[in-house]
Design a protein around this motif. Structure first.
Motif, PDB file in Angstrom:
ATOM      1  N   ALA A 150       1.352   8.665 -10.661  1.00 37.78           N
ATOM      2  CA  ALA A 150       1.729   7.413 -10.028  1.00 37.78           C
ATOM      3  C   ALA A 150       1.231   6.167 -10.930  1.00 37.78           C
ATOM      4  CB  ALA A 150       0.997   7.209  -8.551  1.00 37.78           C
ATOM      5  N   LEU A 151       0.013   6.210 -11.495  1.00 45.41           N
ATOM      6  CA  LEU A 151      -0.492   5.328 -12.271  1.00 45.41           C
ATOM      7  C   LEU A 151       0.549   5.174 -13.659  1.00 45.41           C
ATOM      8  CD1 LEU A 151      -4.357   5.607 -12.065  1.00 45.41           C
ATOM      9  CD2 LEU A 151      -2.880   3.826 -11.302  1.00 45.41           C
ATOM     10  N   HIS A 152       0.935   6.319 -13.954  1.00 49.43           N
ATOM     11  CA  HIS A 152       1.778   6.100 -15.161  1.00 49.43           C
ATOM     12  C   HIS A 152       3.204   5.418 -14.996  1.00 49.43           C
ATOM     13  CE1 HIS A 152       4.973   7.916 -17.819  1.00 49.43           C
ATOM     14  NE2 HIS A 152       4.210   7.469 -18.757  1.00 49.43           N
ATOM     15  N   PHE A 153       3.683   5.575 -13.665  1.00 51.38           N
ATOM     16  CA  PHE A 153       4.954   4.948 -13.318  1.00 51.38           C
ATOM     17  C   PHE A 153       4.655   3.357 -13.126  1.00 51.38           C
ATOM     18  CE2 PHE A 153       7.561   3.155  -9.827  1.00 51.38           C
ATOM     19  CZ  PHE A 153       8.704   3.312 -10.407  1.00 51.38           C
ATOM     20  N   VAL A 174      15.002   3.024  -8.712  1.00 48.80           N
ATOM     21  CA  VAL A 174      14.325   3.862  -9.511  1.00 48.80           C
ATOM     22  C   VAL A 174      13.360   4.483  -8.305  1.00 48.80           C
ATOM     23  CG1 VAL A 174      12.624   2.322 -10.462  1.00 48.80           C
ATOM     24  CG2 VAL A 174      13.077   4.656 -11.546  1.00 48.80           C
ATOM     25  N   GLU A 175      12.982   5.718  -8.466  1.00 47.34           N
ATOM     26  CA  GLU A 175      12.112   6.563  -7.750  1.00 47.34           C
ATOM     27  C   GLU A 175      10.668   6.529  -8.360  1.00 47.34           C
ATOM     28  OE1 GLU A 175      13.738  10.239  -6.363  1.00 47.34           O
ATOM     29  OE2 GLU A 175      15.524   9.056  -5.526  1.00 47.34           O
ATOM     30  N   ASP A 176       9.663   6.313  -7.492  1.00 45.44           N
ATOM     31  CA  ASP A 176       8.488   6.696  -8.212  1.00 45.44           C
ATOM     32  C   ASP A 176       8.163   8.242  -8.212  1.00 45.44           C
ATOM     33  OD1 ASP A 176       7.345   7.449  -5.878  1.00 45.44           O
ATOM     34  OD2 ASP A 176       5.667   6.124  -5.530  1.00 45.44           O
ATOM     35  N   PRO A 177       7.164   8.705  -8.848  1.00 48.04           N
ATOM     36  CA  PRO A 177       7.159  10.268  -8.847  1.00 48.04           C
ATOM     37  C   PRO A 177       7.151  11.013  -7.499  1.00 48.04           C
ATOM     38  CG  PRO A 177       5.374   9.182 -10.347  1.00 48.04           C
ATOM     39  CD  PRO A 177       5.897   8.236  -9.228  1.00 48.04           C
ATOM     40  N   ASP A 178       7.068  10.266  -6.334  1.00 52.78           N
ATOM     41  CA  ASP A 178       6.918  10.928  -4.828  1.00 52.78           C
ATOM     42  C   ASP A 178       8.180  10.535  -4.237  1.00 52.78           C
ATOM     43  OD1 ASP A 178       4.374  12.246  -4.472  1.00 52.78           O
ATOM     44  OD2 ASP A 178       3.544  10.211  -5.249  1.00 52.78           O
ATOM     45  N   GLY A 179       9.199   9.845  -4.912  1.00 53.42           N
ATOM     46  CA  GLY A 179      10.548   9.549  -4.333  1.00 53.42           C
ATOM     47  C   GLY A 179      10.622   7.953  -3.716  1.00 53.42           C
ATOM     48  N   VAL A 227       0.857  -1.108  -0.266  1.00 56.75           N
ATOM     49  CA  VAL A 227      -0.126   0.109  -0.097  1.00 56.75           C
ATOM     50  C   VAL A 227       0.944   1.308  -0.111  1.00 56.75           C
ATOM     51  CG1 VAL A 227      -1.895   1.209   0.953  1.00 56.75           C
ATOM     52  CG2 VAL A 227      -1.981  -1.259   1.206  1.00 56.75           C
ATOM     53  N   ILE A 228       0.831   2.155  -1.136  1.00 60.26           N
ATOM     54  CA  ILE A 228       1.891   3.269  -1.284  1.00 60.26           C
ATOM     55  C   ILE A 228       1.082   4.366  -1.241  1.00 60.26           C
ATOM     56  CG2 ILE A 228       3.414   3.971  -2.854  1.00 60.26           C
ATOM     57  CD1 ILE A 228       3.979   1.153  -3.656  1.00 60.26           C
ATOM     58  N   GLY A 229       1.425   5.464  -0.383  1.00 63.42           N
ATOM     59  CA  GLY A 229       0.834   6.680  -0.681  1.00 63.42           C
ATOM     60  C   GLY A 229       1.334   7.681  -1.662  1.00 63.42           C
ATOM     61  N   VAL A 230       0.487   8.332  -2.269  1.00 67.37           N
ATOM     62  CA  VAL A 230       1.110   9.012  -3.368  1.00 67.37           C
ATOM     63  C   VAL A 230       0.497  10.309  -3.526  1.00 67.37           C
ATOM     64  CG1 VAL A 230       1.098   6.992  -5.026  1.00 67.37           C
ATOM     65  CG2 VAL A 230      -0.726   8.273  -5.260  1.00 67.37           C
ATOM     66  N   SER A 231       0.865  11.391  -4.050  1.00 72.99           N
ATOM     67  CA  SER A 231       0.598  12.708  -4.190  1.00 72.99           C
ATOM     68  C   SER A 231      -0.437  13.156  -5.400  1.00 72.99           C
ATOM     69  CB  SER A 231       1.650  13.847  -4.078  1.00 72.99           C
ATOM     70  OG  SER A 231       2.393  13.703  -5.175  1.00 72.99           O
ATOM     71  N   ASN A 232      -0.157  12.459  -6.535  1.00 73.30           N
ATOM     72  CA  ASN A 232      -0.913  12.601  -7.724  1.00 73.30           C
ATOM     73  C   ASN A 232      -1.076  11.459  -8.285  1.00 73.30           C
ATOM     74  OD1 ASN A 232      -1.130  13.138 -10.697  1.00 73.30           O
ATOM     75  ND2 ASN A 232      -1.092  15.289 -10.321  1.00 73.30           N
ATOM     76  N   MET A 233      -2.373  10.822  -8.354  1.00 71.10           N
ATOM     77  CA  MET A 233      -2.678   9.479  -8.853  1.00 71.10           C
ATOM     78  C   MET A 233      -2.464   9.362 -10.276  1.00 71.10           C
ATOM     79  SD  MET A 233      -3.773   6.291  -7.846  1.00 71.10           S
ATOM     80  CE  MET A 233      -4.558   6.839  -6.489  1.00 71.10           C
ATOM     81  N   ASP A 234      -2.500  10.176 -11.004  1.00 73.74           N
ATOM     82  CA  ASP A 234      -2.234  10.179 -12.383  1.00 73.74           C
ATOM     83  C   ASP A 234      -0.765   9.820 -12.774  1.00 73.74           C
ATOM     84  OD1 ASP A 234      -5.140  10.413 -13.131  1.00 73.74           O
ATOM     85  OD2 ASP A 234      -4.862  12.277 -13.472  1.00 73.74           O
TER      86      ASP A 234
END
Length: 351
Positions: free
Chosen positions: A174-177, A300-305, A165-172
């Motif tokens: 995050a989904l792209h990644f 590699v980092e996801d959009p939120d690091g 379960v991963i917290g993200v700031s921008n779903m779009d």
């Protein structure tokens, strides 16, 4: 293209006492097979450890029922930092690790009677499957979910890691990644609503955008039969500002430090990730030894690091005392190992 990722190899868990933790996770989650126990400098991770090379101990253990394992990680050259306050659901990073069970009610009854853990209510998820949350003695949160496939059915309480379960700031973003880079494409549920099925120490009724992604078992890669499918649940909180779970701390400090995927073709994945805007931040380039195991590892980092580890396995020990190991480089990379060969991993036990 999307069979580059074959499953979750392990989740990294930073602890202050690796020996204690390996015994705890053997008791709680059946992580009783020892792949390696290694002490060495973390020389390639300095950009995440204050520009210094730190000594560490790393222990990789597995549950042979199926699923990913735990890489239990302890600093030896500094005192690991603990998180200042309990993460809030929706905070950025790995909030919880998903552990699969073949019998949720049996698992719930078992964990509920343990004094060492805190257990939530038993809930139905948005796809009408039962699950519950468990917090271990270190404050790490686990989401116990229904498992779909198993390497072995040995009547254990639960299996290994099936996701996070991963917290993200921008779903779009995050989904792209997670969909386009890692190939975890299938959407099991998606929606925005007050969330009721939360851990015991979280507030019910906060509004989240919530997406569960899945990558089904593909039967490609040496250990795909053992690792199984992947579930990534992305959580974006809508009525408050999330914080970074690892703010002002090092990789390797206490908590979930990374999510590690097993990779078939690292060069292809590196090119794809770069083209999508996510350059690798660490690349061992050649085979890197961890005890008697070896492989190429990258980050590699996801959009939120959030740190995602990627490992292309080259060598795995079977029985350390006899010097037996599997050399993955001498076989067809996409071909799964036969069951009897995977079963040999169980010769080395956590003690």
């Amino acid at each position: 293209m999307y069979d580059i990722i074959t499953g979750i190899q392990q989740v990294g868990i930073g602890v202050s006492d690796a020996h204690e933790a390996k015994l705890l996770y053997k008791q709680l989650f059946g992580m009783d097979v020892l792949i390696f126990d290694d002490k060495a400098p973390a020389s390639l991770m300095t950009q995440y450890t204050g520009s210094e090379i730190h000594e560490r101990r790393a222990i990789l253990s597995l549950n042979m029922s199926g699923g990913g394992g735990f890489e239990i990680w302890q600093f030896l050259s500094r005192t690991p930092s603990k998180i200042a306050s309990t993460p809030t659901l929706g905070d950025l990073g790995i909030f919880a690790v998903k552990i699969k069970s073949s019998n949720i009610k049996k698992a719930y009854d078992y964990f509920s009677q343990l004094v060492s853990v805190n257990v939530s209510e038993l809930f139905d998820s948005p796809d009408d499957r039962q699950h519950f949350w468990l917090t271990d003695p270190y404050g790490n949160c686990f989401n116990i979910v229904e498992g779909d496939e198993w390497f072995k059915q040995n009547n254990t309480i639960c299996g290994g890691v099936v996701g996070a379960v991963i917290g993200v700031s921008n779903m779009d973003k995050a989904l792209h990644f997670y969909q386009e880079v890692l190939g975890i494409k299938e959407i099991i549920y998606s929606g925005t609503a007050p969330m009721i099925d939360v851990p015991h120490n979280q507030n019910k009724g906060q509004v989240f955008k919530r997406v569960l992604l899945k990558k089904s078992f593909a039967n490609k890669g040496a250990f795909s039969k053992l690792l199984g499918s992947v579930q990534i649940e992305l959580i974006e909180i809508k009525d408050s500002e999330p914080k970074k779970i690892y703010a002002n701390r090092y990789w390797g400090d206490c908590g979930f430090i990374h999510l590690c995927f097993d990779v078939l073709h690292m060069d292809k994945l590196k090119t794809l990730s770069q083209q999508c805007g996510y350059p690798f931040t660490v690349d061992s380039a050649n085979s890197f030894s961890m005890g008697n195991s070896a492989g190429r590892f990258c980050y590699v980092e996801d959009p939120d690091g959030t740190l995602i580890e990627l490992v292309e396995t080259h060598k795995v020990p079977i029985y350390k005392k006899l010097g037996l190991y599997l050399d993955i480089t001498k076989r067809k990379q996409d071909k799964p190992l036969p069951n009897w060969m995977i079963n040999l991993l169980a010769l080395s036990k956590v003690k």
